[in-house]
Design a protein around this motif. Sequence first.
Motif, short mmCIF file in Angstrom:
data_model
loop_
_atom_site.label_atom_id
_atom_site.label_comp_id
_atom_site.label_asym_id
_atom_site.label_seq_id
_atom_site.Cartn_x
_atom_site.Cartn_y
_atom_site.Cartn_z
N VAL A 292 89.19 -17.65 52.73
CA VAL A 292 89.63 -18.06 53.75
C VAL A 292 89.84 -20.07 53.73
N ARG A 293 91.27 -20.32 54.65
CA ARG A 293 90.90 -21.82 54.52
C ARG A 293 91.56 -21.51 56.45
N ALA A 294 90.41 -22.65 57.00
CA ALA A 294 90.35 -22.69 58.54
C ALA A 294 90.38 -23.90 58.80
N VAL A 295 90.76 -24.33 60.12
CA VAL A 295 90.73 -25.78 61.23
C VAL A 295 89.91 -25.20 62.24
N ASN B 101 92.91 -17.92 61.84
CA ASN B 101 92.28 -18.47 62.75
C ASN B 101 91.81 -16.97 63.00
N ALA B 102 91.13 -17.77 63.51
CA ALA B 102 89.52 -16.50 64.29
C ALA B 102 89.86 -15.16 64.50
N GLU C 66 89.22 -29.54 58.25
CA GLU C 66 89.61 -27.68 57.70
C GLU C 66 88.16 -27.38 56.85
N VAL C 67 88.07 -25.94 56.74
CA VAL C 67 86.82 -25.82 56.26
C VAL C 67 87.91 -24.50 55.01
N ILE C 68 87.30 -24.75 54.38
CA ILE C 68 87.66 -23.45 52.86
C ILE C 68 86.71 -23.43 52.37
N SER D 132 88.55 -21.77 67.01
CA SER D 132 89.77 -22.00 66.20
C SER D 132 91.28 -22.84 66.65
N THR D 133 92.21 -22.68 66.22
CA THR D 133 93.22 -23.48 66.47
C THR D 133 94.06 -22.23 67.22
#
Length: 106
Positions: free
Chosen positions: A23-26, A11-12, A62-64, A41-42
């Motif tokens: 990394v991967r984040a939604v 997350n952030a 989602e980004v990677i 961010s979540t």
Amino acid sequence: MDTSNPSVFVNAELLRLYVGRRVRAVIQVQSEGNGVIYGKSTDDSQITVKGSPPFSLSKFVEVIGIADTDKSIRADVWTNFGDSFDTSTFNQLCQLANGEFKPLFV
């Protein structure tokens, strides 16, 4: 599953720990333009995503990619997660994947 180039769930808040790493984040997309996506961010903090998605983005994505800074990701993989997403559960996953259950995640 390809484990040759793993990405860490973030997350952030956790992003700062992985600058220079995959990394991967939604994020919840808030605005976009000129190859930059601004999102929430979540954990309700801002993340900037650099790159050009190959399609129109949904509300949650989602980004990677590589963590450029403690607040930005240079994305190379984009996945639409639709217009409804449980951010709280994903945020808990980020905490577990970077905490006591870290060994279970690639």
